[in-house]
Structures are given as C-alpha cells and as structure tokens.
Design an enzyme around this catalytic site. Sequence first.
Site, PDB file in Angstrom:
ATOM      1  N   GLY A   6      20.791  47.327  12.262  1.00  0.00           N
ATOM      2  CA  GLY A   6      20.658  48.728  11.869  1.00  0.00           C
ATOM      3  C   GLY A   6      21.954  49.458  12.145  1.00  0.00           C
ATOM      4  N   GLY A   7      22.100  50.609  11.536  1.00  0.00           N
ATOM      5  CA  GLY A   7      23.317  51.386  11.714  1.00  0.00           C
ATOM      6  C   GLY A   7      23.414  51.983  13.110  1.00  0.00           C
ATOM      7  N   ASP A  33      27.464  45.799  21.018  1.00  0.00           N
ATOM      8  CA  ASP A  33      28.056  46.613  22.086  1.00  0.00           C
ATOM      9  C   ASP A  33      28.496  45.750  23.269  1.00  0.00           C
ATOM     10  OD1 ASP A  33      27.671  48.887  20.629  1.00  0.00           O
ATOM     11  OD2 ASP A  33      26.042  49.686  21.837  1.00  0.00           O
TER      12      ASP A  33
END
Lengths: 177, 177, 177, 177
Positions: A6-7, A33
Amino acid sequence: MIVLNGGSSSGKSGIVRCLQEVLPEPWLAFGVDSLIEAMPGAGTGIEFAADGEVSVDDAFMTLQAAWVTGIAAMAHAGARVIIDDVFLGGARSQEGWREALAGLDVLWVGVRCEAAVAAGREIARGDRVRGMAEQQAELVHRGVVYDLEVDTTHTEALDCARTIARAMARPVLSGSR
Amino acid sequence: MIVLNGGSSSGKSGIVRCLQEVLPEPWLAFGVDSLIEAMPGAGTGIEFAADGEVSVDDAFMTLQAAWVTGIAAMAHAGARVIIDDVFLGGARSQEGWREALAGLDVLWVGVRCEAAVAAGREIARGDRVRGMAEQQAELVHRGVVYDLEVDTTHTEALDCARTIARAMARPVLSGSR
Amino acid sequence: MIVLNGGSSSGKSGIVRCLQEVLPEPWLAFGVDSLIEAMPGAGTGIEFAADGEVSVDDAFMTLQAAWVTGIAAMAHAGARVIIDDVFLGGARSQEGWREALAGLDVLWVGVRCEAAVAAGREIARGDRVRGMAEQQAELVHRGVVYDLEVDTTHTEALDCARTIARAMARPVLSGSR
Amino acid sequence: MIVLNGGSSSGKSGIVRCLQEVLPEPWLAFGVDSLIEAMPGAGTGIEFAADGEVSVDDAFMTLQAAWVTGIAAMAHAGARVIIDDVFLGGARSQEGWREALAGLDVLWVGVRCEAAVAAGREIARGDRVRGMAEQQAELVHRGVVYDLEVDTTHTEALDCARTIARAMARPVLSGSR
C-alpha cells in the site's frame, strides 16, 4: 507469509501491529521502513523529492534484492513473516517478490486508502515527506494481483487485521495461494 | 560479514553507524534490537527483569534462529551485512551464528566497555532497563573468539570503526577468517 | 535552575539525564530540542544548511522568547528546571536568558567537547545534520560566562553530572550565582 | 490558547499537528506527553498499572502545576499555544487550567473517540500501555465544559482540525471564550 502492499500513510504499520496481536502464533514483521533503516545514513540510493516522489537507484535495488532473498529464507526456515512494502514498480515489484517467495504460501493483501484521506493522515503523523501519500495511493496497486484487499479509508486497522486473519484461517482448496 | 558482539550500552550501534560511514561500500546493518522490534508486542518470549537480567524462551530462540538463517541468506545473496548482537549465551551464541554463517567470510569483533562506564552510559541514554549494561559487560564475551576487539571505554566509536575498517581492508592470507 | 550551554553533539542531553538521576530532588528538563519539537512542522523559522550551519529568523526568535519567559515562570512557581541550549549568539544568547531569569538562582554550565570528537559522535548518533557539531563547538561559548565548565571529550556524562551536582550542593557565599 | 482534552489514543496529537498546519500563524504545541518526557526517568510520580490505569502522586501534581503556570506565562508573553492534556480529574483538572489561564482567551475543545475504537488504535500504534484508551475514554470528559467537541471515531484528524480552526476564526461576541 503475508505481504501487505500500500502507499505511504495508507495504514500498513498499524494493520501489521494488529495482525501480530490477533494472529494466534508469533509473526515477525519486516518492511521497507526497516530495510531503509538498515542502510547507511538511513537510506542508500533512495531519494525523496520535495513533492513526495520517491526514486531509488541500482544500489538500492541490489540491497533490496538481497534483503528479499533473506526474508524468503527466514520463511523457509519456519518463521511466520508479515511484510509491508510499497510497490513503487506496481506489478513489477510484485513479480520480484513472487520469484523470491516461490514455494512459500503467501497471502497477498492490498491496503488501499483514498488519496485525500491518506494525505491528511500524512499531515497528522508529521514524520513523513509531504506528498508521498497522494503520489503513491494509486500507483502502487497498478497491475498488482491480491488475494484480499482492505481499505483503511473508513475501516479501522484492527478490523482490517481481523479480516486478514480470517482469510488466513480459511482452508486453502487449491494451490493458488 | 562483520559480527559485533558486546553488552548493552557498550556502544555497538554507534560503531555500526560509523562503520557504515567509513566503509567504502554500502553495508546493511541488523541487530538484536531490530529483531526484537520485528516481534509481536516488540518482543516475544524475551523478559527484562527489574535488575536488568534478560531471559529468552524457546519461542524467542526459534524466531531468532530463523532470523539468523535469513541474515545469512542476505549475505550469500551478495549483501554486505553488519550484525550487532548480545551473546547472552557466550560461546554457545557464537556457535549458533558460526553454523548459520558457514561458507561466508566473517570478521568477529568484540566490543568491550568497562561495566561501570557502560552502566553510566545506560543512565545517560535513558532508554534502557537499568542494570543490563553491568550484567552483560563480561557475560557476553565468555568463551567467544574474536578476530579483533575494540574497547569503547576510552576510545570513540568512530575510532573503533576505523580500526575495524582497517582490519577489513587487510589481505586475508589464510582461509581462517 | 541549571542552564547548560554547548554545541550540538557535545553531550548535553546525556548529562541532563544523569543530572536528573543524581540530584536528590525531581528536576524538569527542557531544551532547544523540545522547543523545536513544539513548533509547527517541527521547526518554524529554523534552517539547517547542508554544511550544518543553523540559522533562525525573527519568527523563531519571537517564539523562543515567549518560551524562555514561560520556563522562567515555571522556576518562579517552584519547579527545579534544567535547561540545555545552544547559544548560537554566544554572549548575546546568554544575555537573553539572564534577563528572563532575573531573580532566580542559576548555575551556568558550559559543556565543551573538542570539535573533532563531537563531529565523530555526530556520525555515531546518526540523527543530526552533519557539520553542526564542528560548526558549533567553539561558536556557542564565545563571550559566555560560566560558573562551571565540563568537558565531555574525555569525561563521561555521569561524571560531568556529578561534578555539576556537587557545585549545586555548595553553599552560596555571595549573591553572585 | 487552545486546550484539547481527550483520553489516550483519542487522536489528540494528530489533531494538534494538523492544527499547526492549517492555522495561519505559528502555534507552539505542548502536552502531557512532553511534560512527562521532561521529568526524571521520563515520569516522576506517575504510574501506569497493567490494566492501563494511570495514577499520579503529589510530586507529579506539584511539577505539573509549575508547568501549567509556565505555559500560561508563554501565552501571556504572546505565544499562541495549543495544549493537549488528559483530564484524569475531569472537571477538577479543567478548574486547575482555568485558574492558571485566567485572563487568556482560551478555546476549550473536547476530543472524543468511542472507547472500542480508541482501544483498537492503541493496539495499532503499539507504543502505549494497553487499557488506557478504554479507561480514559469517558472518564476525562466528566463535568468538563467545552466550547467545541470533535469526535475522531468517524472523522479524520485533519477535518477535526479544520473545524477547530473555523471556530478560532469566528468573531467573539461576548467575553465568554
């Protein structure tokens, strides 16, 4: 394995933490991340433009490919693994994961969020380059095929996680997953 | 690969960031902290007692073993990887890594820091359970064999990193490393 | 009150946490970092140039002045307060604090660290714009008058804190402090 | 000044960041989290029970009272200030603020969120003691009087912030605010 795509600011991390809570077994969670954090200077070969456009170079892609291989090896070694990623390359990104994860049982989950809502949450969280949410909201889903999609626009992370957990519990009738 | 082992608050993370800075190629850095962060509730089967004693159970060990396998796979896939770990089991912990890293070129680095100094830095950083630094300062090095040892008691992280980087640059005469 | 002044990465925050530990009474700690965090977008009117030079504009100065007034009011209301600041304006910055803190008992502490060592620690911590440590190491002390100076180049934060705590315990013979 | 009151995980911080974005002037934001962070050991005299109940003692109340006085002084000195707090004492907590803020123009805002939704978001964020969201959802609003209430259960932080900003822009006909 569960792969969430997902964005930025679509709510993936929240869903991951809820999944780790509601799934009966312990699952490891990694994501783009944590990959970036593992890189020198917290990000090699990745650039965040002022408008939120993200670009990566070959050095990044090379490290990422090795990382993906390692994640697959963790799963092959018996760990349950949840990945949250941002498929900047859409279907091409998925293909990269698909090859690395060959032979593993993977649930592909699309995490959607209306661009305007994600952009608002980007302001509310305050720790992201502005514009990423809007730029990525549609882009990352192009051509990607999912077993399941959730939408955080009007659904809480915990409810999305429960939906995913139910899908995990379902008997797999074919080898399609 | 480079594997750093040292007690809590001995300065491993600082050395890792400096290593990523001084080494000419991009290196990925992972460590026990990133593993714990990947677990449900930020830590499955790991307990921090009030006196700083850390204990882990079988569930933790199982996830850790899969993680170690994955890290090894990243290195086999071509990534340069720096690990910082806390060998709570001393020589036994090293043996686990050694088996997983078989066939890889590994530099084993001991990161030492006098217990009293590490305990002071634990107070200064303010984000760790008190007592870990002192409990682990000697414990984690028991029976562990290093290619190189650095001591942060009186040496800055950057200088320790330069020492390690020089050791990496040295020609390897035998297959011992 | 205790006011610590020193350049970026000179070790002020560590000393503050140790001071809060070794001082017998509870002390509140505020600093320029917490002020910046309180501002919109985590910093209004403050710019960090690529070489580490920090510049602030009138909007920043205005908010800062109100903040300083508020900190002084906390102390007047009976709170023990430790401030860590970066006197970018040297003696002029101290003068601003001195006016706001008129009537309060203040211990002025200079926190020094050799520029090269601070620059190394800036790399090791990994969360600061590079160059600030070196640019500020001397600059912030220009014309500033201290009751006490500590130097973290070769002294641990906890030892610096103990030195400061001893100075706090000393009987004040004149009204000079 | 704007004072937001709401339970843990009701979404106050997100609203604050959005307010700082949408309000035309720079506003400083402080809150109970920043107060606790300023205390020794990140929290003096505050206890988080395993079930999420939070209790504070006299030492905490004393430091908090001085802090409130200081925040009021910042506002008197001309700073625009947004506070986000958790009125554990309900109307009594508001009374404490009201006395300290006498003479200032204050907009009192209640931030509501259904207990079950807040509890889910507490899991999703992953950095709070579990149970606080549910325990505080109703408790903190008892007897508190607001100029405006927002509810994050079904409304995004940015939309709540816009509602508050519009209320700030309204002409004040009486001295009631």
